[in-house]
Structure formats: structure tokens, C-alpha cells
Design a protein around this motif. Structure first.
Motif, PDB file in Angstrom:
ATOM      1  N   CYS A  66       0.454   0.956   5.709  1.00 49.84           N
ATOM      2  CA  CYS A  66       1.739   0.868   5.027  1.00 49.84           C
ATOM      3  C   CYS A  66       1.560   0.881   3.507  1.00 49.84           C
ATOM      4  O   CYS A  66       2.303   1.551   2.780  1.00 49.84           O
ATOM      5  CB  CYS A  66       2.398  -0.420   5.498  1.00 49.84           C
ATOM      6  SG  CYS A  66       4.084  -0.530   5.057  1.00 49.84           S
ATOM      7  N   SER A  67       0.531   0.173   3.013  1.00 50.29           N
ATOM      8  CA  SER A  67       0.260   0.134   1.571  1.00 50.29           C
ATOM      9  C   SER A  67      -0.248   1.485   1.074  1.00 50.29           C
ATOM     10  O   SER A  67       0.088   1.920  -0.027  1.00 50.29           O
ATOM     11  CB  SER A  67      -0.789  -0.924   1.245  1.00 50.29           C
ATOM     12  OG  SER A  67      -0.392  -2.165   1.739  1.00 50.29           O
ATOM     13  N   TRP A  70       2.768   3.603   0.736  1.00 52.06           N
ATOM     14  CA  TRP A  70       3.529   3.185  -0.457  1.00 52.06           C
ATOM     15  C   TRP A  70       2.892   3.805  -1.699  1.00 52.06           C
ATOM     16  O   TRP A  70       3.553   4.403  -2.536  1.00 52.06           O
ATOM     17  CB  TRP A  70       3.557   1.649  -0.564  1.00 52.06           C
ATOM     18  CG  TRP A  70       4.170   1.165  -1.836  1.00 52.06           C
ATOM     19  CD1 TRP A  70       3.559   1.090  -3.060  1.00 52.06           C
ATOM     20  CD2 TRP A  70       5.531   0.724  -2.042  1.00 52.06           C
ATOM     21  NE1 TRP A  70       4.441   0.622  -4.005  1.00 52.06           N
ATOM     22  CE2 TRP A  70       5.659   0.393  -3.410  1.00 52.06           C
ATOM     23  CE3 TRP A  70       6.632   0.584  -1.192  1.00 52.06           C
ATOM     24  CZ2 TRP A  70       6.852  -0.082  -3.959  1.00 52.06           C
ATOM     25  CZ3 TRP A  70       7.828   0.103  -1.744  1.00 52.06           C
ATOM     26  CH2 TRP A  70       7.925  -0.220  -3.109  1.00 52.06           C
ATOM     27  N   LYS A  71       1.552   3.681  -1.789  1.00 48.90           N
ATOM     28  CA  LYS A  71       0.842   4.191  -2.967  1.00 48.90           C
ATOM     29  C   LYS A  71       1.027   5.703  -3.125  1.00 48.90           C
ATOM     30  O   LYS A  71       1.282   6.185  -4.228  1.00 48.90           O
ATOM     31  CB  LYS A  71      -0.653   3.862  -2.859  1.00 48.90           C
ATOM     32  CG  LYS A  71      -1.463   4.465  -3.992  1.00 48.90           C
ATOM     33  CD  LYS A  71      -2.922   4.061  -3.934  1.00 48.90           C
ATOM     34  CE  LYS A  71      -3.667   4.643  -5.143  1.00 48.90           C
ATOM     35  NZ  LYS A  71      -5.047   4.171  -5.220  1.00 48.90           N
ATOM     36  N   GLY A 114       5.277   3.146   4.989  1.00 44.71           N
ATOM     37  CA  GLY A 114       5.072   2.748   3.592  1.00 44.71           C
ATOM     38  C   GLY A 114       5.699   3.745   2.625  1.00 44.71           C
ATOM     39  O   GLY A 114       6.342   3.364   1.646  1.00 44.71           O
ATOM     40  N   CYS A 118       8.906   3.028   0.016  1.00 45.71           N
ATOM     41  CA  CYS A 118       8.886   3.326  -1.425  1.00 45.71           C
ATOM     42  C   CYS A 118       9.992   4.336  -1.755  1.00 45.71           C
ATOM     43  O   CYS A 118      10.721   4.169  -2.740  1.00 45.71           O
ATOM     44  CB  CYS A 118       7.514   3.872  -1.824  1.00 45.71           C
ATOM     45  SG  CYS A 118       7.389   4.231  -3.578  1.00 45.71           S
ATOM     46  N   ARG A 178      -3.870  -4.307  -6.341  1.00 42.25           N
ATOM     47  CA  ARG A 178      -2.574  -3.936  -6.945  1.00 42.25           C
ATOM     48  C   ARG A 178      -2.327  -2.436  -6.914  1.00 42.25           C
ATOM     49  O   ARG A 178      -1.194  -1.989  -6.905  1.00 42.25           O
ATOM     50  CB  ARG A 178      -2.495  -4.426  -8.400  1.00 42.25           C
ATOM     51  CG  ARG A 178      -1.990  -5.848  -8.552  1.00 42.25           C
ATOM     52  CD  ARG A 178      -1.734  -6.177 -10.017  1.00 42.25           C
ATOM     53  NE  ARG A 178      -2.958  -6.132 -10.798  1.00 42.25           N
ATOM     54  CZ  ARG A 178      -3.805  -7.146 -10.914  1.00 42.25           C
ATOM     55  NH1 ARG A 178      -3.552  -8.298 -10.329  1.00 42.25           N
ATOM     56  NH2 ARG A 178      -4.911  -7.029 -11.631  1.00 42.25           N
ATOM     57  N   LEU A 180      -2.471  -0.542  -4.619  1.00 46.88           N
ATOM     58  CA  LEU A 180      -1.799  -0.142  -3.372  1.00 46.88           C
ATOM     59  C   LEU A 180      -0.342  -0.598  -3.323  1.00 46.88           C
ATOM     60  O   LEU A 180       0.442  -0.079  -2.531  1.00 46.88           O
ATOM     61  CB  LEU A 180      -2.521  -0.751  -2.163  1.00 46.88           C
ATOM     62  CG  LEU A 180      -3.891  -0.188  -1.803  1.00 46.88           C
ATOM     63  CD1 LEU A 180      -4.545  -1.070  -0.749  1.00 46.88           C
ATOM     64  CD2 LEU A 180      -3.790   1.238  -1.299  1.00 46.88           C
ATOM     65  N   THR A 181      -0.013  -1.570  -4.125  1.00 47.28           N
ATOM     66  CA  THR A 181       1.295  -2.228  -3.946  1.00 47.28           C
ATOM     67  C   THR A 181       2.152  -2.255  -5.211  1.00 47.28           C
ATOM     68  O   THR A 181       3.196  -2.890  -5.233  1.00 47.28           O
ATOM     69  CB  THR A 181       1.083  -3.695  -3.497  1.00 47.28           C
ATOM     70  OG1 THR A 181       0.250  -4.327  -4.479  1.00 47.28           O
ATOM     71  CG2 THR A 181       0.407  -3.784  -2.139  1.00 47.28           C
ATOM     72  N   THR A 183       4.608  -1.590  -8.437  1.00 50.13           N
ATOM     73  CA  THR A 183       5.993  -1.120  -8.549  1.00 50.13           C
ATOM     74  C   THR A 183       6.082  -0.071  -9.650  1.00 50.13           C
ATOM     75  O   THR A 183       5.841  -0.399 -10.822  1.00 50.13           O
ATOM     76  CB  THR A 183       6.919  -2.303  -8.920  1.00 50.13           C
ATOM     77  OG1 THR A 183       6.753  -3.311  -7.927  1.00 50.13           O
ATOM     78  CG2 THR A 183       8.373  -1.875  -8.982  1.00 50.13           C
TER      79      THR A 183
END
Ligand code: ADP
Ligand code: MG
Length: 301
Positions: A66-67, A70-71, A114, A118, A178, A180-181, A183
Motif C-alpha cells: 500500500c505504501s 502511495w509513493k 495505495g 493517494c 518517510r 513511502l508515506t 504528503t
């Protein structure tokens, strides 16, 4: 004679590839910024960017799917933010390895969850892609965005006297997870282009020293960074803050007058000033002495 890329470095390679651009008069900005800038309508430009995430380079199989997803989306959203724009539509291409037990569908679905999360957070629709066999897992996102013409912010507009800011603490992104997650700073960038109009902006993907170096080159200026004011993540050294990759904060420059207003806003950190090109790129130490900064960040080769 064929030349190996490992001898010339990532940015020298891109520089060589630039001659194949085929620029038409309609291209506002081609290679050399966080996203390409193209015509859209009377009020807005189209923004177009792509970034690839490769297993073993940008993520490991042991990291949460999931991360990773997101990335893969967030690094692209960050490039649209760096232009002052809003991300809109993405296509996603994946290269998928087949192991003895087949394709790991659950892991891939995790990646898509992920990416979807995002995309949803930043108003992006995933509208297509491509799926191929590959030795390693590869995820490539291409993302369209748009920006009001007046709000477009390139790397090339910094002027001597401008103040340099970053949107958050730097360094240790890989070690801390960080990368990977994080903002992407769309909200901050939109606020900036609406309220203080930065003269130049980019996202910090390869370390402040290297990436600010791109702004300096594009703007034909120099800079003095102030050691004491560079915000660091806990446990991170100054050297790491300058050269670690994948912070994905924004670095931007604004006129001294606007900077005074911005200093009151705790969301943004002033880290130095723009000077004339002949003054170079330097760091002012706490004792007042100045040392040259190597404009080198993370390089793929
Ligand atoms: P960013 O980290 O902001 O995504 P990069 O450092 O990857 O930017 O790329 C710098 C510039 O070079 C961008 O304008 C990008 O579009 C361009 N670029 C990178 N790789 C290639 C390539 N293989 N072919 C054409 N242009 C490229
Ligand atoms: Mg970028």
C-alpha cells in the motif's frame, strides 16, 4: 562507439537526450522542469509529468504494498505541485515479474489500493495504463495536471535578493520510511501561488543541495544557505539534510518583500538568500564563515 551511461551521470545523460525533443512552438516548457508545460485553454496550461518506481531502487518487496503504491502516485503529484498546479488524470504502467508461484495478485492489489488512496486524496483519476512482463516489479505513472497561466511557477525565475524557503524539515527520508508515506505539498504550493507568487519552485527529490542547484542553474543565480536555519528531521545531520534523496518538500524562492510576510507563517522555513551567479553557491556556518556547497544530490548513476 557506444558509450555507457555510467560514465556520464544521470543529468549529463538527460542533457544529451534533450536534442531528440522535437519541440514545437506550442510547447511552453519541455525538458528541464518538474513537469512539461503545454497549451490547454486561454486561462490554463496543461502539465505533464512521469516518474517510475523500480523494485530494488525505489522500494523493496518487503515494504508494505500500500505504501509502495502511495509513493508511486505521490512522487508524480509532487512534480505537479512543484509547478503550482493541480493534478488531474493518471495512467499507470506496471512491469510484473512472474515467480514460480505465479503473479502475486494480492501484492499488486495492495499497490493499487495505495495508489488509489493517494489519487483520491489529491483529486486524481486513474484512467488507463499498460501491463507487461518484467524481471523486477516496475510501476510507472504518467500524470496530467493543470495550472492557471498566472500561477505557473518554473525553476528559472529566482532573482538576487529573493529569499529561499522550504516547506518542511529535511533528511533521513529513506531510513525513516518517510519516502513511502510523504504528503505531496499540493496544498502548500496552491496557497503560495495564490498568495505570495514564488519566483521559482521545485520539489526536493534528490536533496536540497542538488535540487537548489537546478534552480540556480535555470535562473542563472547563486545562493547562500544559512546552516542554522535549515530545518532537520530528528537525528539527521546537516550533510544528510543537504544530500539525502526523497524528501519531497518544496524549495521555492520569493521576493524579499513577500518573504517578510511569509516569515510569520510557521508552515514555511527560510533557509537562505539568492545572490548573483558569480558569488557561487555557499553555506554560511554558525560562526559566520562561508564554505562552498557542492550542488550534488542523489544521482542514479
Ligand atoms: P524530477 O525529479 O523533478 O521528476 P528529473 O530529475 O527526473 O525530474 O528530470 C529532470 C528533467 O529531465 C525533467 O524535465 C524530465 O522530464 C526530463 N527527463 C528525465 N529523464 C528523461 C528522459 N529519459 N527523456 C527525456 N526527458 C527526461
Ligand atoms: Mg521534481
Amino acid at each position: 562507439m557506444a558509450r555507457r551511461t555510467s560514465g556520464i551521470g544521470e543529468f549529463a545523460l538527460i542533457e544529451r537526450l534533450k536534442r531528440f525533443q522535437n519541440l514545437s512552438a506550442k510547447v511552453v516548457k519541455g525538458i528541464g522542469d518538474d513537469a512539461a508545460v503545454l497549451p490547454l485553454d486561454t486561462k490554463r496550461y496543461q502539465l505533464f509529468t512521469t516518474d517510475m518506481c523500480v523494485e530494488g531502487v525505489h522500494f523493496l518487496k518487503t515494504m508494505p504494498a500500500c505504501s509502495v503504491g502511495w509513493k508511486a502516485m505521490a512522487v508524480n503529484v509532487s512534480d505537479i505541485a512543484a509547478m503550482g498546479g493541480c493534478p488531474r488524470f493518471a495512467v499507470v504502467s506496471i512491469g510484473v515479474p512472474r515467480t514460480r508461484s505465479g503473479i502475486n495478485v494480492r501484492y499488486l492489489e495492495g499497490i493499487y489500493e495505495g495508489m488509489h488512496e493517494c489519487a483520491r486524496t489529491f483529486g486524481v483519476s486513474i484512467v488507463g495504463g499498460d501491463t507487461v512482463k518484467s524481471d523486477k516489479l516496475v510501476i510507472n505513472v504518467a500524470l496530467l495536471g493543470d495550472v492557471e497561466k498566472k500561477k505557473l511557477t518554473l525553476r528559472g525565475g529566482a532573482k538576487p535578493g529573493d529569499v529561499i524557503f522550504v516547506t518542511g524539515p529535511l533528511g533521513g527520508s529513506l531510513k525513516s520510511g518517510r519516502h513511502l508515506t510523504f504528503t505531496p505539498r499540493v496544498k502548500e504550493a496552491r496557497w503560495l501561488v495564490e498568495h505570495v507568487k514564488p519566483t521559482a519552485m521545485m520539489d526536493i527529490s534528490d536533496g536540497l543541495a542538488g535540487d537548489l542547484g537546478h534552480i540556480l542553474k535555470a535562473s542563472s543565480v547563486g545562493a547562500v544557505l544559512d546552516e542554522a536555519s535549515i530545518p532537520l528531521h530528528r537525528g539527521v545531520t546537516l550533510a544528510q539534510a543537504l544530500t539525502d534523496g526523497e524528501d519531497f518538500e518544496l524549495a521555492f524562492t520569493i521576493s524579499f518583500k513577500s518573504a517578510k510576510r511569509l516569515m510569520k507563517n510557521k508552515r514555511f522555513f527560510p533557509v537562505g538568500v539568492i545572490v548573483h551567479a558569480h558569488e557561487g553557491f555557499r553555506l554560511r556556518r554558525a560562526d559566520g564563515s562561508q564554505v562552498p556547497v557542492q550542488a550534488k544530490g542523489f544521482r542514479h548513476f
